[in-house]
Enzyme design. Structure first.
Site, PDB file in Angstrom:
ATOM      1  N   LYS A  17     -11.054  10.491  -0.609  1.00 36.68           N
ATOM      2  CA  LYS A  17     -10.802  11.940  -0.553  1.00 36.68           C
ATOM      3  C   LYS A  17      -9.379  12.257  -1.013  1.00 36.68           C
ATOM      4  CE  LYS A  17     -11.797  12.372   3.844  1.00 36.68           C
ATOM      5  NZ  LYS A  17     -12.157  10.980   4.165  1.00 36.68           N
ATOM      6  N   ARG A  91     -15.343  18.527   9.765  1.00 37.73           N
ATOM      7  CA  ARG A  91     -15.903  17.195   9.946  1.00 37.73           C
ATOM      8  C   ARG A  91     -17.070  17.215  10.917  1.00 37.73           C
ATOM      9  NH1 ARG A  91     -11.359  14.027   8.731  1.00 37.73           N
ATOM     10  NH2 ARG A  91     -11.517  11.790   9.002  1.00 37.73           N
ATOM     11  N   ARG A 126      -4.421  -0.370   1.775  1.00 41.74           N
ATOM     12  CA  ARG A 126      -3.824   0.964   1.621  1.00 41.74           C
ATOM     13  C   ARG A 126      -2.430   1.036   2.228  1.00 41.74           C
ATOM     14  NH1 ARG A 126      -6.692   6.449   3.455  1.00 41.74           N
ATOM     15  NH2 ARG A 126      -6.939   5.386   5.450  1.00 41.74           N
ATOM     16  N   ARG A 159      -1.203   2.739   7.768  1.00 36.75           N
ATOM     17  CA  ARG A 159      -1.660   3.601   8.858  1.00 36.75           C
ATOM     18  C   ARG A 159      -2.183   2.753  10.007  1.00 36.75           C
ATOM     19  NH1 ARG A 159      -5.351   8.210   6.085  1.00 36.75           N
ATOM     20  NH2 ARG A 159      -6.582   7.769   7.943  1.00 36.75           N
ATOM     21  N   ARG A 170     -14.312   4.201  12.765  1.00 38.42           N
ATOM     22  CA  ARG A 170     -14.245   5.493  12.070  1.00 38.42           C
ATOM     23  C   ARG A 170     -15.491   5.711  11.206  1.00 38.42           C
ATOM     24  NH1 ARG A 170      -8.892   4.464   9.095  1.00 38.42           N
ATOM     25  NH2 ARG A 170      -9.267   6.414   7.986  1.00 38.42           N
TER      26      ARG A 170
HETATM   27  P1  G5P Z   1      -8.028  11.527   7.733  1.00 44.38           P
HETATM   28  O1  G5P Z   1      -6.611  11.383   7.345  1.00 44.38           O
HETATM   29  O2  G5P Z   1      -8.797  12.661   7.232  1.00 44.38           O
HETATM   30  P2  G5P Z   1     -10.117   9.774   6.910  1.00 44.38           P
HETATM   31  O3  G5P Z   1     -10.426   8.711   7.880  1.00 44.38           O
HETATM   32  O4  G5P Z   1     -11.137  10.816   6.749  1.00 44.38           O
HETATM   33  O5  G5P Z   1      -8.689  10.149   7.338  1.00 44.38           O
HETATM   34  P3  G5P Z   1      -8.827   8.540   4.840  1.00 44.38           P
HETATM   35  O6  G5P Z   1      -8.656   7.251   5.565  1.00 44.38           O
HETATM   36  O7  G5P Z   1      -7.610   9.389   4.660  1.00 44.38           O
HETATM   37  O8  G5P Z   1      -9.956   9.343   5.453  1.00 44.38           O
HETATM   38  P4  G5P Z   1      -9.620   8.992   2.123  1.00 44.38           P
HETATM   39  O9  G5P Z   1      -8.641  10.083   2.037  1.00 44.38           O
HETATM   40  O10 G5P Z   1     -11.059   9.315   1.960  1.00 44.38           O
HETATM   41  O11 G5P Z   1      -9.462   8.145   3.430  1.00 44.38           O
HETATM   42  O12 G5P Z   1      -9.306   7.867   1.069  1.00 44.38           O
HETATM   43  P5  G5P Z   1      -7.994   7.572   0.176  1.00 44.38           P
HETATM   44  O13 G5P Z   1      -6.792   7.572   1.036  1.00 44.38           O
HETATM   45  O14 G5P Z   1      -7.987   8.408  -1.069  1.00 44.38           O
HETATM   46  O15 G5P Z   1      -8.361   6.094  -0.297  1.00 44.38           O
HETATM   47  C1  G5P Z   1      -8.362   5.040   0.613  1.00 44.38           C
HETATM   48  C2  G5P Z   1      -7.646   3.831  -0.022  1.00 44.38           C
HETATM   49  O16 G5P Z   1      -8.434   3.352  -1.099  1.00 44.38           O
HETATM   50  C3  G5P Z   1      -6.278   4.133  -0.634  1.00 44.38           C
HETATM   51  O17 G5P Z   1      -5.443   3.007  -0.472  1.00 44.38           O
HETATM   52  C4  G5P Z   1      -6.581   4.382  -2.123  1.00 44.38           C
HETATM   53  O18 G5P Z   1      -5.450   4.121  -2.953  1.00 44.38           O
HETATM   54  C5  G5P Z   1      -7.696   3.385  -2.320  1.00 44.38           C
HETATM   55  N1  G5P Z   1      -8.651   3.733  -3.357  1.00 44.38           N
HETATM   56  C6  G5P Z   1      -9.106   4.945  -3.726  1.00 44.38           C
HETATM   57  N2  G5P Z   1     -10.000   4.815  -4.710  1.00 44.38           N
HETATM   58  C7  G5P Z   1     -10.115   3.470  -4.950  1.00 44.38           C
HETATM   59  C8  G5P Z   1     -10.884   2.687  -5.859  1.00 44.38           C
HETATM   60  O19 G5P Z   1     -11.650   3.199  -6.663  1.00 44.38           O
HETATM   61  N3  G5P Z   1     -10.747   1.334  -5.800  1.00 44.38           N
HETATM   62  C9  G5P Z   1      -9.884   0.718  -4.910  1.00 44.38           C
HETATM   63  N4  G5P Z   1      -9.787  -0.622  -4.902  1.00 44.38           N
HETATM   64  N5  G5P Z   1      -9.132   1.434  -4.051  1.00 44.38           N
HETATM   65  C10 G5P Z   1      -9.247   2.786  -4.071  1.00 44.38           C
HETATM   66  O20 G5P Z   1      -8.173  11.513   9.331  1.00 44.38           O
HETATM   67  C11 G5P Z   1      -7.489  10.615  10.114  1.00 44.38           C
HETATM   68  C12 G5P Z   1      -7.781  10.901  11.579  1.00 44.38           C
HETATM   69  O21 G5P Z   1      -7.306  12.205  11.910  1.00 44.38           O
HETATM   70  C13 G5P Z   1      -8.203  12.830  12.831  1.00 44.38           C
HETATM   71  C14 G5P Z   1      -9.199  11.759  13.224  1.00 44.38           C
HETATM   72  O22 G5P Z   1      -8.667  11.039  14.297  1.00 44.38           O
HETATM   73  C15 G5P Z   1      -9.250  10.882  11.963  1.00 44.38           C
HETATM   74  O23 G5P Z   1      -9.718   9.571  12.233  1.00 44.38           O
HETATM   75  N6  G5P Z   1      -8.847  13.977  12.149  1.00 44.38           N
HETATM   76  C16 G5P Z   1      -9.772  14.797  12.674  1.00 44.38           C
HETATM   77  N7  G5P Z   1     -10.367  14.821  13.903  1.00 44.38           N
HETATM   78  C17 G5P Z   1     -11.296  15.788  14.120  1.00 44.38           C
HETATM   79  N8  G5P Z   1     -11.664  16.690  13.179  1.00 44.38           N
HETATM   80  C18 G5P Z   1     -11.094  16.697  11.949  1.00 44.38           C
HETATM   81  N9  G5P Z   1     -11.475  17.598  11.034  1.00 44.38           N
HETATM   82  C19 G5P Z   1     -10.102  15.716  11.667  1.00 44.38           C
HETATM   83  N10 G5P Z   1      -9.374  15.455  10.560  1.00 44.38           N
HETATM   84  C20 G5P Z   1      -8.617  14.402  10.870  1.00 44.38           C
HETATM   85 MG    MG Z   2      -7.143  10.935   3.341  1.00 44.01          MG
END
Ligand code: G5P
Ligand code: MG
Length: 349
Positions: A17, A91, A126, A159, A170
């Site tokens: 994302k 979410r 990451r 993180r 998660r």
């Molecule tokens: P967040 O911050 O919203 P998540 O768990 O939804 O966190 P996250 O972990 O931030 O999602 P993302 O944004 O989907 O993941 O992914 P990203 O950061 O872009 O990519 C992940 C990794 O993969 C990075 O290192 C990137 O460089 C790499 N990558 C990307 N594409 C590729 C690829 O093609 N290949 C490879 N090899 N690597 C790749 O929420 C965190 C917490 O906040 C709370 C909750 O506690 C949650 O757990 N929260 C909420 N609680 C309730 N309601 C809500 N609406 C909430 N929002 C947040």
């Molecule tokens: Mg994110």
């Protein structure tokens, strides 16, 4: 309709994302609002909210709907005049409904579908720059200098919720929460799912989709503008053609159709074209776009009836020949008869 883009990006933790969001921000000039980044900022700054949610976030648990909704809506309020992209919110179904209750418009929900085994592997690598939310991956997009942010040179950190056991937790929570959300936005016809193992594969698909959405919104805005002009110049309900010709009052829904020589596009399914001039009617607005060469649709119907097919091009809705039979309806068909025929056929099917 506004040509601003109001977007939501959905996807499992680690589905990309943040990565796809940064490309959307770069190419579509939208403001990015990540609920996770907002919470992590509060945690870093040890605000009252940060202290409250720190434990939950580091264990990969969701914070309460009320709390996150309040925080995100407050931030969103500041962005109401710009295009924006919500990342990580909503979410849960209750968060979705809170957005709706505030009448927050949503043009597109981008749903990233990446296999879970791919995600677990990538989150191990990451690293992030907390103040900016910039995300790196030691394999996929490493920082230019080891463990340093590309822009500020500040150190990167991992993180606390990227530990493998927390990631699995998660993902489990996500799987349970996402289905009702996907169903909800599918029913609103705004959800598009993009499936793939890498962000580089998914990104061009998202980009093309958003470019089409932008073009569609632009066309709709132009159309609205023209309709507003028509509304402001016509004081009576009496229908007129777009060339100014008046029709008899009892003729106000009658549009003459001709059969197009060829199918313009199987995707659009246009096989009827209205003869010019077309009646413009302010009640159920029917008008001609002014035409153009065959291949550019001449007629659309601004009806919200779900039965009218949306051709997915410029948001216009097209009539289909299968509901019009010249031997039965004569040289023309009224919209009421057209709709009746459609009901009959769809019901029979
Ligand atoms: P967040 O911050 O919203 P998540 O768990 O939804 O966190 P996250 O972990 O931030 O999602 P993302 O944004 O989907 O993941 O992914 P990203 O950061 O872009 O990519 C992940 C990794 O993969 C990075 O290192 C990137 O460089 C790499 N990558 C990307 N594409 C590729 C690829 O093609 N290949 C490879 N090899 N690597 C790749 O929420 C965190 C917490 O906040 C709370 C909750 O506690 C949650 O757990 N929260 C909420 N609680 C309730 N309601 C809500 N609406 C909430 N929002 C947040
Ligand atoms: Mg994110």
């Amino acid at each position: 309709m506004s040509s601003k883009l109001r977007l939501i990006i959905l996807g499992a933790p680690g589905s990309g994302k943040g990565t796809i969001s940064s490309r959307i921000v770069r190419d579509f000039k939208v403001s990015h609002l990540s609920s996770g980044d907002i919470l992590r900022k509060h945690i870093r700054e040890e605000t009252e909210l940060g202290l409250k949610v720190k434990e939950l976030v580091s264990r990969g648990q969701l914070v309460s709907d009320d709390l996150i909704t309040k925080v995100v809506l407050a931030e969103l309020g500041r962005l109401s005049s710009t295009s924006w992209l919500l990342d990580g919110f909503p979410r849960t179904l209750s968060q979705c409904k809170a957005l709706d209750a505030k009448k927050v418009p949503v043009d597109r929900v981008i749903n990233l579908n990446v296999p879970f085994d791919v995600i677990v592997n990538r989150l191990k690598h990451r690293w992030i720059h907390p103040p900016s939310g910039r995300v790196y991956n030691l394999e996929f997009n490493p920082p230019k200098s080891p463990m340093r942010d590309d822009v500020t040179g500040e150190p990167l950190i991992q993180r606390s919720d990227d530990r493998e056991d927390v990631v699995l937790q998660r993902l489990k929570i996500y799987e349970k929460q996402v289905k009702p959300l996907v169903d909800y936005y599918t029913s609103k016809k705004v959800l598009e799912t993009f499936t793939g193992n890498t962000s580089d594969f998914i990104w061009p698909l998202v980009k093309t989709n958003l470019q089409a959405l932008k073009a569609q919104k632009h066309a709709a805005e132009t159309e609205e503008h023209q309709l507003a002009k028509i509304d402001s110049t016509s004081s009576s309900k009496e229908p007129v053609t777009h060339t100014g010709h008046k029709y008899a009052p009892d003729d106000f829904r009658r549009v003459r159709f001709e059969v197009a020589e060829k199918k313009v596009s199987p995707n659009w399914g246009i096989d009827l074209i209205a003869q010019d001039p077309v009646v413009v009617c302010n009640e159920r607005i029917v008008w001609s776009s002014g035409g153009g060469p065959l291949g550019h649709p001449k007629v659309f119907i601004r009806l919200d009836a779900p039965e009218i097919h949306d051709c997915g091009y410029s948001g216009r809705k097209f009539i289909h020949k299968k509901f019009y039979d010249p031997s039965k309806h004569g040289a023309s068909i009224t919209y009421d008869d057209y709709l009746k025929e459609m009901h009959k056929q769809e019901f029979a099917a």
